[in-house]
Scaffold this motif. Structure first.
Motif, PDB file in Angstrom:
ATOM      1  N   SER B   4      11.671 -39.674  23.815  1.00  0.00           N
ATOM      2  CA  SER B   4      11.463 -38.761  22.501  1.00  0.00           C
ATOM      3  C   SER B   4      11.923 -37.485  22.562  1.00  0.00           C
ATOM      4  O   SER B   4      12.102 -36.772  23.805  1.00  0.00           O
ATOM      5  N   ASP B   6      11.577 -33.798  20.487  1.00  0.00           N
ATOM      6  CA  ASP B   6      10.707 -33.328  19.453  1.00  0.00           C
ATOM      7  C   ASP B   6      11.408 -32.256  18.607  1.00  0.00           C
ATOM      8  O   ASP B   6      10.867 -31.702  17.547  1.00  0.00           O
ATOM      9  N   ILE B 140       7.561 -33.132  11.507  1.00  0.00           N
ATOM     10  CA  ILE B 140       6.607 -34.015  12.722  1.00  0.00           C
ATOM     11  C   ILE B 140       5.334 -34.291  12.225  1.00  0.00           C
ATOM     12  O   ILE B 140       4.854 -35.426  12.488  1.00  0.00           O
ATOM     13  N   ILE B 141       4.643 -33.239  11.778  1.00  0.00           N
ATOM     14  CA  ILE B 141       3.124 -33.545  11.506  1.00  0.00           C
ATOM     15  C   ILE B 141       3.055 -34.695  10.170  1.00  0.00           C
ATOM     16  O   ILE B 141       2.397 -35.737  10.365  1.00  0.00           O
ATOM     17  N   GLN B 142       4.022 -34.596   9.365  1.00  0.00           N
ATOM     18  CA  GLN B 142       3.815 -35.510   8.258  1.00  0.00           C
ATOM     19  C   GLN B 142       4.548 -36.871   8.725  1.00  0.00           C
ATOM     20  O   GLN B 142       4.151 -37.916   8.165  1.00  0.00           O
ATOM     21  N   ASN B 143       5.444 -36.684   9.496  1.00  0.00           N
ATOM     22  CA  ASN B 143       6.095 -38.109   9.871  1.00  0.00           C
ATOM     23  C   ASN B 143       5.837 -38.378  11.412  1.00  0.00           C
ATOM     24  O   ASN B 143       6.788 -37.880  12.292  1.00  0.00           O
ATOM     25  N   THR B 144       5.059 -39.439  11.499  1.00  0.00           N
ATOM     26  CA  THR B 144       4.991 -39.791  12.928  1.00  0.00           C
ATOM     27  C   THR B 144       6.178 -40.615  13.173  1.00  0.00           C
ATOM     28  O   THR B 144       6.781 -41.352  12.330  1.00  0.00           O
ATOM     29  N   GLU B 145       6.622 -40.564  14.624  1.00  0.00           N
ATOM     30  CA  GLU B 145       7.958 -41.306  14.662  1.00  0.00           C
ATOM     31  C   GLU B 145       8.046 -42.617  14.617  1.00  0.00           C
ATOM     32  O   GLU B 145       8.917 -43.216  14.179  1.00  0.00           O
ATOM     33  N   ARG B 146       6.815 -43.179  14.874  1.00  0.00           N
ATOM     34  CA  ARG B 146       6.604 -44.665  14.937  1.00  0.00           C
ATOM     35  C   ARG B 146       5.866 -45.245  13.942  1.00  0.00           C
ATOM     36  O   ARG B 146       5.043 -44.586  13.354  1.00  0.00           O
ATOM     37  N   ASP B 147       6.199 -46.283  13.575  1.00  0.00           N
ATOM     38  CA  ASP B 147       5.619 -47.347  12.530  1.00  0.00           C
ATOM     39  C   ASP B 147       4.291 -47.753  13.086  1.00  0.00           C
ATOM     40  O   ASP B 147       4.385 -48.484  14.249  1.00  0.00           O
ATOM     41  N   ASP B 148       3.253 -47.617  12.581  1.00  0.00           N
ATOM     42  CA  ASP B 148       2.011 -47.998  13.016  1.00  0.00           C
ATOM     43  C   ASP B 148       1.821 -49.501  13.474  1.00  0.00           C
ATOM     44  O   ASP B 148       1.397 -49.806  14.502  1.00  0.00           O
ATOM     45  N   ASN B 154      10.243 -45.414  12.859  1.00  0.00           N
ATOM     46  CA  ASN B 154      10.303 -45.545  11.279  1.00  0.00           C
ATOM     47  C   ASN B 154      11.752 -45.218  10.814  1.00  0.00           C
ATOM     48  O   ASN B 154      12.414 -44.729  11.761  1.00  0.00           O
TER      49      ASN B 154
END
Lengths: 114, 564
Positions: B4, B6, B140-148, B154
């Protein structure tokens, strides 16, 4: 000769201009030469000749931005004047306003010549 | 997998910033302020700016944009960026010497503005730094990196990590893969969403365990679409077989059929999204084909892709050189004894100097995807309005014309003012200018969209809902929607005679129009039989080859001459 003193004598705010150029004198001079050669001067004259006030406004507006950034105060003021008239599409004495611009520009351009 | 990060930056640790300014002096100044801290790109007009933005869309940290420029203004660039899902993320600082321009630009989506003459370098630099940080934090707040669901990256992060992977392994040949499940929506419908989710989750896990140890990047784009960026040389037949076998074992369901589109040895100069567009083109070739599981991006597709790109590149020039032609198709009122010309629909054609006539079916989707559709639509609106004026001057009558409005058009800040100005310039009453909005635009049911349409109607414009029956409007929604005309989707008309079901559908839609008190228009009418059937069913207006196809304005004049 293009020098800080000569620019000052013509009314340029060289202190501000130099700060904007991060204190680099050569860079400041280079930009002044570049700015005075701007094709928009030709375009301003041409569009005014054709009574194309919109085109003239665009050219004057662009030149004003450049003269402002170079702190060539008297040229900036002449350009601001004509820009505002053109913005309002006023029926002004454009040949005279253009002459003011040219006089100021020529004065600075003369410094660059030798 | 990559670890990762950031923050995003290129190999040398610098972020990438684009300066868009037509004046070389201003460009040089900003460039000097930025060059120590950032990698700087420059553009001298809006058209060039958009090209650079598209090429660098996943790496750009900021665009500094002058508003007044030749060719394409800063406002237009901003609008196109805001209209594009891929470009909206990139923060834009506008350069302006006019206080008045600030508020509208901020409303249009600019993150901040810088005044000309420029303030002290340190102030400008701080402003730029702050906006980049702010936008990255928000992102970064709006887009978590990974798909739940699957734990894979993502889409956005997938592309960014893939770009980084490319930078870190410049000499590797890489393949782009798009993988999905054939008819996944049927699985969801028949076996339930929970089961569908289980499949996706399982695919995610299995991708992680089966993908070779050489590394690569894996992500899920949306629904059942997975993206893989892998070093070339992998045997994809084998990979696919293994994954399908895994799924059969995991889920005791033999029916999960995976489909792979592969673009081998990707062109390193191509932006990542474009590589995956190519893989997707290949995948789309075997949609619903259970015999073939893998489809390669080959010479044929490449030719098609190059053609598409050429069309995209040629568009601006085509507008400037008036290669786009506006044709008119008559709409007839059939309620009386004899059909009477009522109005026309303006339809675009592209007469390409090298490729000849190009169908809108080919170029419209391309421009919808990259946001250029707005410019094209406005071009047609303007042409149509001017044509109405010319006809009025020549024949003394007003021929109402309808034009198409794309969903994206309605989100532009100056959408309504633009149309109003157009009416004024050409002395057209808005009641005579019809706006066709496709049904699918309404199904988003966005408050803003509905408000915009209300505003247009309030001003007098007639709103037609295009392709009615193709989307998913519920009756409830329909009743609330601001419309004046329903245009039946032409597929129903085409099959009017082939099936009772279609006939009933058309009757039902006409009944809905009647109950809503709006006019019904049928398009795609080709035969007299269809026309008479529709008339009997109560359809008021008709458009189609039965009367005439779309024709150039000069040819259209014979229809006008009939009525005067």
């Amino acid at each position: 000769m293009l020098s800080i003193d000569a620019l000052k004598a013509l009314g340029a705010n060289t202190e501000e201009g130099l700060t904007r150029c991060m204190g680099k004198e050569e860079f400041y001079f280079k930009l002044i030469r570049m700015g005075l050669e701007d094709g928009n001067y030709g375009r301003l004259e041409q569009t005014l000749g054709e009574k194309d006030l919109e085109g003239a406004f665009e050219a004057a507006h662009a030149l004003k931005g450049v003269a402002g950034n170079l702190s060539l105060t008297p040229l900036y003021e002449a350009l601001s004047e004509i820009t505002e008239r053109l913005r309002a599409r006023e029926d002004a004495d454009y040949p005279a306003l253009l002459q003011d611009v040219k006089t100021q520009r020529d004065a600075f351009a003369a410094l660059c010549e030798d | 997998m990559l670890k990762s990060h950031d923050r995003f930056y290129s190999e040398d640790g610098k972020r990438l910033v684009l300066i868009v300014e037509d004046e070389p002096v201003n460009r040089a100044l900003l460039s000097v302020y930025l060059e120590d801290e950032y990698d700087v790109l420059e553009a001298e007009d809006g058209v060039q700016a958009l090209e650079i933005i598209r090429e660098n869309q996943s790496l750009l940290s900021l665009v500094i944009l002058d508003l007044m420029m030749p060719k394409m203004s800063g406002q237009e660039v901003l609008e196109i960026m805001q209209g594009s899902d891929e470009l909206r993320r990139i923060p834009v600082i506008v350069l302006t010497s006019d206080e008045d321009a600030e508020v509208p630009s901020l409303q249009q989506g600019a993150a901040d503005f810088i005044k000309k003459p420029l303030e002290k370098p340190a102030v400008v630099q701080a402003r730029i730094r702050r906006i980049i940080e702010l936008s990255e934090d928000t992102y970064i707040i709006q887009n978590t990196e990974r798909d739940d669901l699957t734990g894979l990256l993502n889409k956005e992060f997938f592309y960014r990590y893939s770009e980084l992977f490319k930078l870190h392994h410049p000499s590797w040949d890489m393949d782009a893969l798009v993988m999905d499940v054939n008819n996944f929506h049927l699985i969801n419908e028949i076996q339930g969403r929970a089961f569908g989710d289980r499949i996706l989750k399982q695919i995610g896990e299995r991708i992680m365990s089966r993908v070779p140890g050489t590394g690569g990047v894996a992500g899920r784009s949306h629904a059942d679409t997975f993206l893989l960026y892998l070093p070339s040389g992998t045997d994809y037949e084998e990979l696919r077989d293994m994954l399908m076998e895994d799924l059969t074992n995991d889920l005791s369901n033999p029916r999960v059929h995976l489909r792979l589109g592969v673009y081998r040895e990707t062109d390193k100069n191509l932006p990542m999204e474009r590589c995956f567009d190519r893989a997707k083109m290949a995948a789309d070739l075997i949609r619903n084909n259970y015999d073939r599981g893998i489809s390669l991006y080959d010479d044929n597709l490449h030719e098609q892709d190059l053609k598409n790109q050429k069309l995209i590149n040629d568009m601006q020039k085509a507008i400037d050189e008036k290669q786009f032609l506006v044709y008119y198709q008559p709409k007839y009122d059939i309620t009386g004894e004899k059909p009477v010309l009522k109005s026309a629909e303006a339809l675009i054609r592209w007469k390409h100097p090298e490729m000849g006539m190009i169908s809108p079916g080919i170029f419209i989707p391309l421009f919808e995807k990259n946001g250029l559709i707005q410019r094209l639509d406005r071009y047609v609106w303007k042409e149509a309005a001017e044509q109405m004026r010319r006809w009025r001057e020549k024949f003394g009558v007003t021929v109402p014309v309808s034009v198409n409005v794309s969903r994206i058009d309605m989100y532009a800040a100056d959408f309504v003012p633009f149309l109003k100005a157009l009416m004024k310039e050409n002395e057209i009453k808005p009641e005579d200018y019809f706006l066709e909005i496709t049904e699918s635009a309404y199904t988003e049911n966005s408050v803003q969209l509905i408000q915009t349409v209300e505003e247009l109607r309030g001003y007098g414009f007639h709103i037609e809902m295009d392709d009615f029956g193709s989307g998913y409007s519920s009756l409830n929604m329909l009743a609330e929607m601001p419309i004046d005309v329903l245009k039946l989707d032409m597929r129903f008309i085409r099959n009017l005679h082939n099936s009772d079901r279609n006939t009933r559908m058309v009757e039902l839609m006409l009944d809905i129009a009647h109950r809503l008190g709006v006019i019904a228009v049928a398009e795609g009418v080709e035969t007299e039989e269809q026309m008479l059937d529709l008339k009997r069913m109560g359809c008021q207006r008709i458009q189609g080859y039965y009367f005439s196809g779309p024709v150039p304005p000069e040819e259209f004049e014979r229809f006008i001459e009939e009525v005067i």
